[in-house]
Motif scaffolding. Sequence first.
Motif, short mmCIF file in Angstrom:
data_model
loop_
_atom_site.label_atom_id
_atom_site.label_comp_id
_atom_site.label_asym_id
_atom_site.label_seq_id
_atom_site.Cartn_x
_atom_site.Cartn_y
_atom_site.Cartn_z
N VAL B 33 0.59 -1.35 -0.25
CA VAL B 33 0.38 -0.39 0.06
C VAL B 33 0.90 1.04 0.19
N GLY B 34 2.02 1.02 1.08
CA GLY B 34 2.82 1.76 0.43
C GLY B 34 3.67 2.33 -0.47
N VAL B 35 3.39 1.79 -0.73
CA VAL B 35 3.94 2.12 -2.42
C VAL B 35 3.26 2.84 -3.68
N LEU B 36 2.34 2.20 -3.67
CA LEU B 36 1.46 2.67 -4.41
C LEU B 36 1.12 4.67 -3.98
N PRO B 37 1.03 5.35 -5.61
CA PRO B 37 1.39 6.92 -5.62
C PRO B 37 0.38 7.04 -4.60
N GLY B 38 0.30 8.77 -3.34
CA GLY B 38 -0.27 9.34 -3.00
C GLY B 38 -1.13 8.07 -1.54
N VAL B 45 -2.19 3.08 7.26
CA VAL B 45 -2.12 2.35 8.30
C VAL B 45 -3.88 2.85 8.67
N ALA B 46 -4.12 3.92 8.78
CA ALA B 46 -5.93 3.71 8.91
C ALA B 46 -6.33 2.59 8.08
N LEU B 47 -5.96 2.10 6.02
CA LEU B 47 -6.93 1.51 5.60
C LEU B 47 -6.72 0.23 6.03
N LEU B 48 -4.97 -0.23 6.88
CA LEU B 48 -5.06 -1.67 7.00
C LEU B 48 -6.04 -1.84 8.62
N LEU B 49 -6.09 -1.19 9.59
CA LEU B 49 -6.76 -1.01 10.19
C LEU B 49 -7.28 -2.48 10.10
N GLN B 59 -1.10 -9.44 18.62
CA GLN B 59 -0.66 -10.18 17.10
C GLN B 59 -1.62 -8.89 16.07
N SER B 60 -1.98 -8.18 16.93
CA SER B 60 -2.21 -6.92 16.13
C SER B 60 -1.20 -5.74 15.71
N PHE B 61 -0.82 -5.84 17.04
CA PHE B 61 0.19 -4.84 17.40
C PHE B 61 1.63 -5.42 16.08
N ILE B 62 1.27 -6.49 16.74
CA ILE B 62 2.97 -7.34 15.74
C ILE B 62 2.32 -7.13 14.00
N MET B 63 1.44 -7.01 13.66
CA MET B 63 0.57 -7.14 12.56
C MET B 63 1.11 -5.22 11.81
N PHE B 64 0.71 -4.94 13.01
CA PHE B 64 1.01 -2.82 12.67
C PHE B 64 2.37 -2.79 12.39
N ALA B 65 2.93 -2.91 13.77
CA ALA B 65 5.11 -3.07 13.39
C ALA B 65 5.22 -3.03 11.55
N GLY B 66 4.33 -3.95 11.34
CA GLY B 66 6.04 -4.75 9.70
C GLY B 66 4.24 -3.15 8.93
N ILE B 67 3.39 -2.74 9.35
CA ILE B 67 2.38 -2.16 8.31
C ILE B 67 3.18 -1.01 9.01
N LEU B 68 3.68 -0.57 9.61
CA LEU B 68 4.52 0.68 9.34
C LEU B 68 5.56 0.98 9.12
N TYR B 69 6.46 0.12 9.47
CA TYR B 69 7.58 0.42 8.20
C TYR B 69 7.53 -0.34 7.35
N VAL B 334 -3.55 7.35 14.44
CA VAL B 334 -4.35 6.51 13.92
C VAL B 334 -4.08 5.07 15.21
N ILE B 335 -2.61 5.09 15.22
CA ILE B 335 -2.42 4.10 16.38
C ILE B 335 -3.01 4.33 17.29
N ILE B 336 -3.00 5.29 17.61
CA ILE B 336 -3.89 5.16 19.27
C ILE B 336 -5.83 4.84 19.48
N ALA B 337 -5.77 5.31 17.70
CA ALA B 337 -7.06 5.12 17.58
C ALA B 337 -7.28 3.52 17.89
N ALA B 338 -6.01 2.82 16.83
CA ALA B 338 -5.99 1.09 17.05
C ALA B 338 -6.52 1.04 18.53
N MET B 339 -5.15 1.20 19.51
CA MET B 339 -5.26 0.69 20.99
C MET B 339 -6.14 0.71 21.14
#
Lengths: 168, 500, 131
Positions: B33-38, B45-49, B59-69, B334-339
């Motif tokens: 998703v990050g590579v996609l322009p725009g 992070v918001a789209l993949l929440l 598990q979701s935080f682990i996934m988030f860490a990956g999504i974020l980086y 967005v991460i706070i929203a996820a938490m």
Amino acid sequence: MTTPVTTPAPRVDRAQYGLAALLAVVGVYTIVDARGLNVGFGDPIGPRVFPYVIGAVMILLAVLLAVATSRGDVPEAEAGEDVDLTVRADWLTVGKLVGVMVLNLLFINLLGWAITGALLFAGCAWSLGSRTLVRDLIVGAVMSVSSWYFFWVVLDVPLSPGILDGIL
Amino acid sequence: MDTLNLLLDGFSNALTPQNLLYACIGVLLGTFVGVLPGIGPAMTVALLLPITYGLDATQSFIMFAGILYGGMYGGSTTSILLNTPGESSSVMTAIEGNKMAKAGRGAQALATAAIGSFIAGTIGTLLVAFFTPAIAEQAVKIGAASYFAIMLLSVVLVTSVLGESKLRGFIGLFIGLTIGLVGLDLSTGQPRLTAGMLELADGIDIVVVAVGVFAIGEALWTAAHLRRRPIEVIPVGQPFMRRDDWRRSWGPWLRGTAIGFPFGAVPAGGAETPTFLSYVLERRLQKPGKDQEQFGEGAIEGVAGPEAANNASAAGMFVPLLALGLPVTATAAVIIAAMRTYGIQPGPTLMADQPELVWTLLASLLIGNTLLLVINLPLAPLWARLLQIPRPQLYAGILFFASLGAYSVNQDPYDLALLLVFGGVGFAIRRFGIPVLPLILGVILGPLMEQKMREALDLSNGDISGLFNEPLAVFVYVLIVLVVVAPYVLGFIRSRRSAP
Amino acid sequence: MTVVIGYVPNQYGEAALHLGLQEAASRQLRVIVVNASRGDAFVDKKFVTEQALRDLDERLTATGVDHRVHQSAGVDVGDEIVRVAEQNHAELVVIGIRPRSPVGKVLMGSVAQTVIMDAPCPVLTVRPDVL
């Protein structure tokens, strides 16, 4: 950045007056709404104070915006990778997109995500100028059906099946 | 030593085969998703929440860490290959990175960006692990009055320091605060700003606000001004670095990390300033003459430094987030929203209440960072091909996933209507040049600020002095005044001096 | 009179260019090379880069034929070729074609079909493997 359209020197963004008016209305509504709240016994502050402050500042900001606008303050619209600010806003496309999304929310419970999701994707792509409708429909269907199964099987979240109940 | 043990515990929680799988999926999706322009990291992070909804918190935080980086690395890939930075923090990377790519050194630029991000992210996360407990320990002792003052300071900083127009910053903030008011008042249970709608009594789901403002608003805004011209394509090979590239990169990586981290940790620091500073520093450090001339023509130092600074500041944002519950960037918001969707309220007590969760999150950040390097270096040419997706299908896809995400929260079409409304808000703020960050901060911090304010004033029985009866609070108010007033005073002095 | 050549930077475009130049030489025609893109993707491999456009121009100059290179973005490629042909009263349009199944054609659309159906003059099509 040069302005492409021929505009006389002191440019006033009239739409900003509209925004200022809207903000003022929101501010007033916030205050009026807060007046209707009851302050409990032994509660020195109550639920009113915070909305009062927010509403009052909102009205103040609306006034400041109106003043700034009349002095020729123009907003700097957001740029982006795919954004070409030199062209006029294409309201037709935006309207089509909003229409497609409204149709989606109206029919999602009746028809189910698997169908409306596919139509949503194809409809949005069509609104944005794609001319390969058949391909978009197929891609959309694949995406919506697989996301339905992903939520159902992996996440244990049943999205609405709609008229396909029992088939999916 | 204690910290190290706790972190190792975190690793033992995070490092199960299943969790590693989630981390891998997170990195792949985030980069995709990050590579996609725009699409920037916050929107990624918001789209993949929603896809983490069915998972448990760890598990979701682990996934988030990956999504974020993944999302951040994807962003720098786009800026290097296309010279079109998705956000302000990638501007500096784009300058030298795109020049390198045009000179046929795109692979090296991508490699130094990836390795630099890895090093900065790792050092940054370790710093977070060592600083956060100490800060949180102090923060627990902070009274309601001081906590309110600190939140006020951070919203004032974000609103008045960033962005061109302070007026628009504050408009954004107060729109956010108003949205935050909607719902039942927590202590009296009375509905506010619901206009009699039952659905609004629960308050507005922050996920719907974030997805609406970031994703729908962006897509509609772009649709209204769609660019219709392809950009020169730059072929990418397998990223690798020669000995010379390594020699020139490691200095900028470390210096960039040192610059970026502190900026990430303070409100209104962001990634913009440190990436710029790092770029300027690396340029200065070159020997005058031939080396310096290379800057502007594709110097690898100009990619390595800013990229490291960017990632270090992204790691730095976890210090105020975990220690105080203060989001300082849109991504942090967005991460706070996820938490919150997991019933976790980040704040000073988080470290004490749920240490296991925090340490697992920190360990997953390190894991996500490592996986990013392992997975993405070989996949770079594949990611570059994503840029051939036509814009209509791309933005249709964004709208599709945004709708799916909002709908899946409660399976209620009502949320889709709300999503569209906030899409409209997102469109309007882009049209009027109102910054997004103060708005999101307002939504998240507004209710918390009200709660603390009322706590403080309850103690003083409604007397306004309740807000000022702690030394720390007074100190913070002085800071706020300085921040707001100082620029005007400086400007005044300067104009006096320049006057004859 | 002119011959319009639809060009893309790959073997299909090269085949069209090769055949088009041959025809132009034997019939004493002017050449207009058209390259276009819908421009809806960030990257379109069929869109000729500035550098490659200059190279192409040099190559044509080297052959000594009277020519012009025309490029446009944000248009339907087929329509654009037809439009250029009409505007210049072309005697012939030359395009390269690729084998495609009927299903593939429905899915991807077909520039060649648009050109063949709508062109104001005869259209010469060529597959690279027959040259």
